[in-house]
Design an enzyme around this catalytic site. Structure first.
Site, PDB file in Angstrom:
ATOM      1  N   HIS A 219       0.787  -1.238   0.000  1.00 47.97           N
ATOM      2  CA  HIS A 219       0.000   0.000   0.000  1.00 47.97           C
ATOM      3  C   HIS A 219       0.820   1.289   0.000  1.00 47.97           C
ATOM      4  CE1 HIS A 219       0.766   0.000   4.383  1.00 47.97           C
ATOM      5  NE2 HIS A 219       0.564   1.299   4.307  1.00 47.97           N
TER       6      HIS A 219
HETATM    7  C1  UD1 Z   1      -2.158   6.039   5.339  1.00 48.93           C
HETATM    8  C2  UD1 Z   1      -0.896   6.566   6.007  1.00 48.93           C
HETATM    9  C3  UD1 Z   1       0.166   5.473   6.010  1.00 48.93           C
HETATM   10  C4  UD1 Z   1      -0.355   4.187   6.623  1.00 48.93           C
HETATM   11  C5  UD1 Z   1      -1.654   3.783   5.951  1.00 48.93           C
HETATM   12  C6  UD1 Z   1      -2.241   2.623   6.692  1.00 48.93           C
HETATM   13  C7  UD1 Z   1      -0.442   8.960   5.717  1.00 48.93           C
HETATM   14  C8  UD1 Z   1       0.358   9.976   4.982  1.00 48.93           C
HETATM   15  N1  UD1 Z   1      -0.350   7.703   5.266  1.00 48.93           N
HETATM   16  O1  UD1 Z   1      -1.823   5.756   3.992  1.00 48.93           O
HETATM   17  O2  UD1 Z   1       1.272   5.916   6.785  1.00 48.93           O
HETATM   18  O3  UD1 Z   1       0.606   3.195   6.454  1.00 48.93           O
HETATM   19  O4  UD1 Z   1      -2.589   4.875   5.999  1.00 48.93           O
HETATM   20  O5  UD1 Z   1      -3.185   1.940   5.952  1.00 48.93           O
HETATM   21  O6  UD1 Z   1      -1.124   9.301   6.645  1.00 48.93           O
HETATM   22  N2  UD1 Z   1      -9.106   5.211   0.637  1.00 48.93           N
HETATM   23  C9  UD1 Z   1     -10.342   4.651   0.487  1.00 48.93           C
HETATM   24  N3  UD1 Z   1     -11.042   4.334   1.616  1.00 48.93           N
HETATM   25  C10 UD1 Z   1     -10.580   4.563   2.872  1.00 48.93           C
HETATM   26  C11 UD1 Z   1      -9.318   5.151   3.010  1.00 48.93           C
HETATM   27  C12 UD1 Z   1      -8.586   5.466   1.877  1.00 48.93           C
HETATM   28  O7  UD1 Z   1     -10.810   4.433  -0.620  1.00 48.93           O
HETATM   29  O8  UD1 Z   1     -11.273   4.235   3.851  1.00 48.93           O
HETATM   30  C13 UD1 Z   1      -8.322   5.515  -0.588  1.00 48.93           C
HETATM   31  C14 UD1 Z   1      -8.518   6.928  -1.098  1.00 48.93           C
HETATM   32  O9  UD1 Z   1      -8.511   6.890  -2.490  1.00 48.93           O
HETATM   33  C15 UD1 Z   1      -7.290   7.663  -0.605  1.00 48.93           C
HETATM   34  C16 UD1 Z   1      -6.242   6.567  -0.616  1.00 48.93           C
HETATM   35  O10 UD1 Z   1      -6.932   5.371  -0.281  1.00 48.93           O
HETATM   36  O11 UD1 Z   1      -6.953   8.761  -1.391  1.00 48.93           O
HETATM   37  C17 UD1 Z   1      -5.097   6.786   0.349  1.00 48.93           C
HETATM   38  O12 UD1 Z   1      -5.590   7.001   1.676  1.00 48.93           O
HETATM   39  P1  UD1 Z   1      -4.744   7.876   2.718  1.00 48.93           P
HETATM   40  O13 UD1 Z   1      -5.360   7.786   4.055  1.00 48.93           O
HETATM   41  O14 UD1 Z   1      -4.501   9.229   2.179  1.00 48.93           O
HETATM   42  O15 UD1 Z   1      -3.330   7.195   2.715  1.00 48.93           O
HETATM   43  P2  UD1 Z   1      -2.959   5.662   2.895  1.00 48.93           P
HETATM   44  O16 UD1 Z   1      -2.268   5.206   1.666  1.00 48.93           O
HETATM   45  O17 UD1 Z   1      -4.136   4.912   3.362  1.00 48.93           O
HETATM   46  N1  UDP Z   2      -4.535  -5.330   8.528  1.00 52.25           N
HETATM   47  C1  UDP Z   2      -5.818  -5.847   8.602  1.00 52.25           C
HETATM   48  N2  UDP Z   2      -6.437  -6.192   7.417  1.00 52.25           N
HETATM   49  C2  UDP Z   2      -5.836  -6.060   6.211  1.00 52.25           C
HETATM   50  C3  UDP Z   2      -4.521  -5.543   6.169  1.00 52.25           C
HETATM   51  C4  UDP Z   2      -3.900  -5.172   7.343  1.00 52.25           C
HETATM   52  O1  UDP Z   2      -6.376  -6.008   9.684  1.00 52.25           O
HETATM   53  O2  UDP Z   2      -6.467  -6.385   5.193  1.00 52.25           O
HETATM   54  C5  UDP Z   2      -3.877  -4.923   9.786  1.00 52.25           C
HETATM   55  C6  UDP Z   2      -2.567  -5.605  10.056  1.00 52.25           C
HETATM   56  O3  UDP Z   2      -2.788  -6.856  10.685  1.00 52.25           O
HETATM   57  C7  UDP Z   2      -1.855  -4.597  10.939  1.00 52.25           C
HETATM   58  C8  UDP Z   2      -2.346  -3.273  10.397  1.00 52.25           C
HETATM   59  O4  UDP Z   2      -3.550  -3.553   9.682  1.00 52.25           O
HETATM   60  O5  UDP Z   2      -2.288  -4.724  12.284  1.00 52.25           O
HETATM   61  C9  UDP Z   2      -1.341  -2.661   9.485  1.00 52.25           C
HETATM   62  O6  UDP Z   2      -1.906  -1.592   8.816  1.00 52.25           O
HETATM   63  P1  UDP Z   2      -1.386  -1.061   7.410  1.00 52.25           P
HETATM   64  O7  UDP Z   2      -0.614  -2.115   6.725  1.00 52.25           O
HETATM   65  O8  UDP Z   2      -2.566  -0.489   6.725  1.00 52.25           O
HETATM   66  O9  UDP Z   2      -0.484   0.188   7.828  1.00 52.25           O
HETATM   67  P2  UDP Z   2       1.007   0.377   8.364  1.00 52.25           P
HETATM   68  O10 UDP Z   2       1.227  -0.549   9.496  1.00 52.25           O
HETATM   69  O11 UDP Z   2       1.930   0.139   7.218  1.00 52.25           O
HETATM   70  O12 UDP Z   2       1.044   1.812   8.746  1.00 52.25           O
END
Ligand code: UD1
Ligand code: UDP
Length: 378
Positions: A219
């Site tokens: 991601h």
């Molecule tokens: C964010 C965090 C990242 C973390 C990740 C965990 C920042 C800068 N990044 O990244 O550190 O590892 O969350 O998962 O804060 N979207 C949906 N539905 C949702 C949420 C997001 O469709 O419920 C889509 C949207 O198109 C959005 C994109 O995902 O633009 C990215 O979401 P965003 O929260 O901006 O960043 P993440 O990549 O999720």
């Molecule tokens: N996770 C989850 N379902 C998924 C993918 C991840 O429950 O489909 C959980 C995972 O077990 C961990 C957390 O989400 O506890 C990690 O989140 P993510 O990878 O989104 O973010 P990061 O840790 O890189 O910030």
């Protein structure tokens, strides 16, 4: 009695918050009141609600519903909303987790109006400021009053940045308290893995037997948003299946799902969707994730949390990034940093298949990080 405002927003923060909320409920309910604020950074039911319900986190008292957007717009909307809530609630602390835009907005809003910031998962560094998370965590650490590091590497990073990690006294944002306490995610994995098998049918539903598949998550924006890298990663995943005969199970983060068709060549996209090598799933619940981690033979991921959980469940992990904040996993021989490089990923796969890691020293604490954090706040 002290009052804390806990800020959550992204999936991993919601999961981390479960450890502290549970500990407050079980051991500190007469001494700590918790108000939960959800920024709404993640909002799909399978990125947010499922964790609040499944992990028995109290329903958020506030939801700012900021949704998605550019870094600046998203952070600005959060800043404004969190400030209003802090002025209204007047808590003793604002507690933030990790390194997302929610973390940064919360820390900035609080420090400017003199609400002490508690940063859980402090001190981690990738030494790569092109990652938005690196900016968020550095800024947050340097305005915090209490910093809790999950690993010794985190503690050392703060020492190198000039923090006096021995200081004990009246903590302020100028003279903060720094504590190495272990990882709340380890607390959670120990706790919830006692129940996950009874609450998950994911392996059964997708016909996966123990050790019969490889778990993958992708991601990070620099993997998903660069077509060349995404193509390299997915073509390597197909190759991993061809070499091992094990399917790659990949719960897709919405960021990745949104760009898959656009950023993969049409031939590879068709192959991926057709499903013979890779099983794409929607984001799964935490219990499902634990069961996938427990039953897979190997993990490939660019996630921070999933790297650690692979280690908790004693699985080798191929890190699909060029660096990691969780350096102890690599030092223990249980993980290897491979980026998106085909040869490096396949070499790591071969090593881990022939000589799986057997040593998993306790580098994430004793499963009581949340209790330590509560006692220290008090
Ligand atoms: C964010 C965090 C990242 C973390 C990740 C965990 C920042 C800068 N990044 O990244 O550190 O590892 O969350 O998962 O804060 N979207 C949906 N539905 C949702 C949420 C997001 O469709 O419920 C889509 C949207 O198109 C959005 C994109 O995902 O633009 C990215 O979401 P965003 O929260 O901006 O960043 P993440 O990549 O999720
Ligand atoms: N996770 C989850 N379902 C998924 C993918 C991840 O429950 O489909 C959980 C995972 O077990 C961990 C957390 O989400 O506890 C990690 O989140 P993510 O990878 O989104 O973010 P990061 O840790 O890189 O910030």
């Amino acid at each position: 009695m002290i009052k804390i405002v806990t800020l959550i927003g992204a999936r991993p923060q919601i999961i981390k918050a479960a450890a502290l909320s549970r500990t407050i409920k079980q051991q500190f309910s007469t001494r700590i009141t918790e108000v939960i604020v959800h920024t709404g950074q993640h909002y799909d039911a399978n990125m947010s609600k499922v964790f609040i319900d499944q992990l028995a986190i109290p329903q958020p008292d506030y939801n700012l519903n900021v949704g998605s957007g550019s870094h600046g717009k998203q952070t600005a909307r959060m800043l404004e909303g969190v400030e209003d809530i802090l002025l209204n609630e007047k808590p003793d602390y604002l507690l933030v987790y990790g390194d997302t835009n929610s973390t940064l907005a919360g820390a900035l809003a609080a420090v400017k109006i003199h609400v002490p910031v508690v940063h859980v998962e402090a001190g981690l560094r990738s030494f790569n400021k092109s990652m938005p998370e690196e900016i968020n965590r550095i800024a947050c650490d340097h305005v915090s009053t209490l910093l809790f590091t999950p690993t010794l590497a985190g503690l050392k990073n703060l020492q190198h940045e000039g923090f006096n990690t021995d200081f004990r006294g009246n903590y302020t944002s100028d003279k903060p308290g720094v504590f190495h306490c272990g990882d709340v995610m380890y607390d959670n994995s120990l706790y919830f893995s006692k129940f996950s098998a009874n609450h998950s049918t994911v392996c059964h539903d997708y016909h996966r037997v123990p050790d019969g598949f490889i778990l993958c998550t992708i991601h990070r924006d620099n993997n998903t948003d660069e077509p060349g890298k995404l193509e390299a990663l997915f073509s390597t995943l197909v190759r991993v299946f061809e070499i091992t005969g094990k399917k790659v199970v990949l719960p897709l983060h919405p960021r990745t799902a949104n760009v898959l068709e656009r950023n993969l060549s049409s031939a590879l996209y068709r192959k991926v969707r057709q499903g013979s090598a890779i099983t794409l799933l929607p984001p799964v619940s935490f219990f499902d994730m634990i069961e996938l981690e427990r039953n897979c033979s190997l993990v490939m991921t660019d996630s921070g949390g999933v790297q650690k959980e692979a280690y908790f469940f004693r699985k080798p992990v191929i890190i699909l990034r060029n660096e990691t904040e969780w350096v102890e996993i690599v030092e223990a021989g249980a993980g290897r940093v491979c980026g998106t490089r085909h040869e490096d990923i396949l070499a790591a796969l071969e090593t881990f298949t022939q000589t799986p890691p057997v040593e998993f020293p306790d580098i994430f604490g004793d499963g009581k990080a949340a209790e330590f954090i509560c006692n220290t706040m008090l």
